[in-house]
Design a protein around this motif. Structure first.
Motif, PDB file in Angstrom:
ATOM      1  N   ARG A  48       0.811  -1.228   0.000  1.00 34.97           N
ATOM      2  CA  ARG A  48       0.000   0.000   0.000  1.00 34.97           C
ATOM      3  C   ARG A  48       0.841   1.274   0.000  1.00 34.97           C
ATOM      4  N   SER A  54       1.789   6.871  -7.869  1.00 33.11           N
ATOM      5  CA  SER A  54       1.657   7.524  -6.561  1.00 33.11           C
ATOM      6  C   SER A  54       2.492   8.793  -6.508  1.00 33.11           C
ATOM      7  N   GLU A  76       2.583   9.399  -0.997  1.00 35.30           N
ATOM      8  CA  GLU A  76       1.194   9.647  -0.622  1.00 35.30           C
ATOM      9  C   GLU A  76       0.413   8.357  -0.845  1.00 35.30           C
ATOM     10  N   THR A  77      -0.242   7.868   0.198  1.00 37.32           N
ATOM     11  CA  THR A  77      -0.968   6.610   0.112  1.00 37.32           C
ATOM     12  C   THR A  77      -2.359   6.838  -0.484  1.00 37.32           C
ATOM     13  N   ASP A  78      -3.067   5.728  -0.725  1.00 42.29           N
ATOM     14  CA  ASP A  78      -4.367   5.807  -1.388  1.00 42.29           C
ATOM     15  C   ASP A  78      -5.370   6.667  -0.628  1.00 42.29           C
ATOM     16  N   ASP A  79      -5.236   6.708   0.700  1.00 41.97           N
ATOM     17  CA  ASP A  79      -6.193   7.469   1.511  1.00 41.97           C
ATOM     18  C   ASP A  79      -5.753   8.905   1.756  1.00 41.97           C
ATOM     19  N   GLY A  80      -4.710   9.350   1.054  1.00 45.78           N
ATOM     20  CA  GLY A  80      -4.269  10.733   1.172  1.00 45.78           C
ATOM     21  C   GLY A  80      -3.302  11.000   2.301  1.00 45.78           C
ATOM     22  N   ALA A  81      -2.888   9.956   3.031  1.00 49.20           N
ATOM     23  CA  ALA A  81      -1.889  10.119   4.089  1.00 49.20           C
ATOM     24  C   ALA A  81      -0.498  10.134   3.465  1.00 49.20           C
ATOM     25  N   GLY A 147      -6.404   1.259   7.007  1.00 50.65           N
ATOM     26  CA  GLY A 147      -7.648   2.008   6.941  1.00 50.65           C
ATOM     27  C   GLY A 147      -8.227   2.246   8.319  1.00 50.65           C
ATOM     28  N   HIS A 186       3.643   7.246   9.372  1.00 50.75           N
ATOM     29  CA  HIS A 186       2.463   7.268   8.494  1.00 50.75           C
ATOM     30  C   HIS A 186       1.432   8.183   9.157  1.00 50.75           C
ATOM     31  N   GLY A 188      -1.646   8.633   8.634  1.00 52.18           N
ATOM     32  CA  GLY A 188      -3.021   8.155   8.740  1.00 52.18           C
ATOM     33  C   GLY A 188      -3.235   7.075   9.777  1.00 52.18           C
TER      34      GLY A 188
END
Length: 238
Positions: A48, A54, A76-81, A147, A186, A188
């Protein structure tokens, strides 16, 4: 816990990840139009954290003897973190935090030594804290976000991580203080657990270690393009 920003040595350059390959190489298309091949300083799966396309940040430094012009630092990860994929930075962040007394459960020690081997044939541990007493600390970098604020370790089967836990148990059994410190790089993640779905053996050994007196703590480090910000302790849910 007070906060502290640890700046990068040079300004980071933004771009997009083209691909990671051969484990330690990454092609990046920089925003300024250049495409560079940089070092990927992470031995894990980077689950991830490494999807092509990305948003990433790299440090470029022209040093004699370097085979590659720079290093992949953030993604930047998929959730915007934002996550820091340069896993060796975890020890540097922890060293600075220990020196500043920012990791509250470990703030009482006056002396820290890095990369200490306690017995011949055994692993090197990241830190030995002393005066008063002694505490052995092993640091693990956490970048796997699941998540809903959840982080997990490891992101791939870690026989070495299991070995460290077994040796920390022996240290605790000898009457010395032993600590596993998750450095969560991280933005997030607000709590950490063992990644049983990836490495169930690690989760079992971690719980055994806790039962045997090994302390497991986590600290939050928020990556930013300006630096790494130490933000406080996080819960560990084992």
């Amino acid at each position: 816990m007070a906060r502290m920003l640890i700046p990068f040595e040079v300004p980071l350059l933004p771009g997009r990840l083209v691909k990671r390959y051969k484990r330690f190489f990454a092609d990046v298309a920089l925003d300024d139009g250049r495409e560079v091949t940089v070092h990927c300083p992470n031995t894990g799966s980077m689950l991830r954290c490494g999807a092509p396309g990305s948003r990433v940040w790299v440090s470029l430094q022209d040093r004699p003897g370097r085979k590659l012009p720079g290093t992949w630092e953030l993604v930047e990860t998929d959730d915007g973190a934002l996550a820091c994929v340069h896993s060796a930075r975890a020890n540097k962040v922890v060293a600075a935090s220990l020196k500043a007394g920012l990791i509250e459960p470990l703030a009482s020690y006056a002396v820290q030594r890095a990369e200490v081997c306690l017995e011949r044939g055994k692993s090197r541990f990241d830190f030995l804290l002393s005066e008063p007493g002694e505490c052995v600390v092993e640091v693990k970098s956490v970048t796997l976000g699941m998540g809903a604020g959840e982080g997990a370790f490891p992101d791939a089967v870690s026989v070495r991580g299991q070995k460290h836990l077994l040796e920390l148990m022996d240290i605790a059994d000898s009457g010395r203080r032993a600590c596993l410190l998750f450095c969560v790089m991280h933005s997030g993640i607000d709590h950490v657990r063992p990644a049983d779905e990836i490495d169930p053996a690690y989760g079992r050994v971690l719980r055994q270690a806790i039962d045997r007196g090994v302390e497991v703590i986590a600290c939050s480090v928020w990556p930013t393009p300006l630096g790494l910000e130490v933000r406080g302790q996080l819960p560990v849910r084992a």
